[in-house]
Design an enzyme around this catalytic site. Sequence first.
Site, PDB file in Angstrom:
ATOM      1  N   ARG A 179     -31.791 -26.017  81.866  1.00 45.04           N
ATOM      2  CA  ARG A 179     -33.183 -26.543  81.540  1.00 45.04           C
ATOM      3  C   ARG A 179     -33.524 -25.461  80.452  1.00 45.04           C
ATOM      4  O   ARG A 179     -34.826 -25.210  80.287  1.00 45.04           O
ATOM      5  CB  ARG A 179     -33.979 -26.597  82.731  1.00 45.04           C
ATOM      6  N   SER A 227     -38.854 -34.215  87.007  1.00 41.15           N
ATOM      7  CA  SER A 227     -38.869 -33.046  88.269  1.00 41.15           C
ATOM      8  C   SER A 227     -40.002 -32.199  87.599  1.00 41.15           C
ATOM      9  O   SER A 227     -39.887 -31.725  86.490  1.00 41.15           O
ATOM     10  CB  SER A 227     -37.742 -32.423  88.134  1.00 41.15           C
ATOM     11  N   GLU A 297     -41.071 -26.816  85.448  1.00 41.30           N
ATOM     12  CA  GLU A 297     -40.355 -27.140  84.369  1.00 41.30           C
ATOM     13  C   GLU A 297     -40.963 -28.155  83.294  1.00 41.30           C
ATOM     14  O   GLU A 297     -40.565 -27.946  82.176  1.00 41.30           O
ATOM     15  CB  GLU A 297     -39.326 -28.382  85.049  1.00 41.30           C
TER      16      GLU A 297
END
Length: 302
Positions: A179, A227, A297
């Site tokens: 990520r 998420s 995130e």
Amino acid sequence: MNEQFLAALQAENLPVSLDESLGRHTTFRIGGNADFFCVPATVTQLTRILELCRQYQVRTYLLGNGSNTLFSDAGFGGAVICLTGLNSRFSMQAQPDGSTKVLAPAGMMLSALCNTAQKESLAGLEFAFGIPGTVGGAVYMNAGAYGGEIKDVLTAVTFLDENLHLQTLPVQELQLGYRTSIFERCSWCILEAEFTLHPGDAQEIAMQEYMRRRKEKQPLEYPSAGSTFKRPVGQFAGKLIEDCGLRGFRVGGAAISEKHCGFVVNLGNATCADVVSLTEQVRQIVLEKTGCTLEREIRVVE
């Protein structure tokens, strides 16, 4: 309001709207207004808008589909530049080794790229089917799911560098990790991504199966940013949150999803403050009970 900047944009017929609701442009459906909201249709327009932002010292934020972004309730004092208008330069070229080189613009929806790949019986992007972002956003954060990541099929990226010069780098130089990518750490603007895909049977590719699994396990019926927390090493954020008894935990209009504890959802009237407060409380509770530190995130833009 920077009147000189606005006059310069209008004098060159560059696309701009004023006091645009940012909640309309994010999947969370949260956020105040942007002073300026620009959707360039060409790289030339984009470059000129960025030049004017620098000339008139206007703060900028580059936005894709807004699927991983949470804007402040106070909005954004500056220019939000939405790259979804950069979606027309798409091409595919067969290679001597039997693979296909695919050039996709930053503003193209990742789902559209996946659908095209399936239609052409090209394999490699199955994991990405259903990820609600643009190609540029997917590269920026090295998006992934079900064991696959963008870096697995990405070969090169073309971008504007800090001096607004056109550059292309191979995937090996993009520092792609879980990520993350070099683009998070540099003031570069992604324009185009090159992928290498390989022949596959359209039936075996079965991207619809990934979408079925998403609908079954994820709270797609509510606005969210996907998420909410990164996956801790050797752990799953959703499992840690669930084990701490936080399923359904709520602050204002924001809540931990009853369906999947890895998601924070907007129940209808959530604010940025609600989401930030909720995630901070969840982080603290999980740390106290498990010793594990969760990292958000989603990007909070103030």
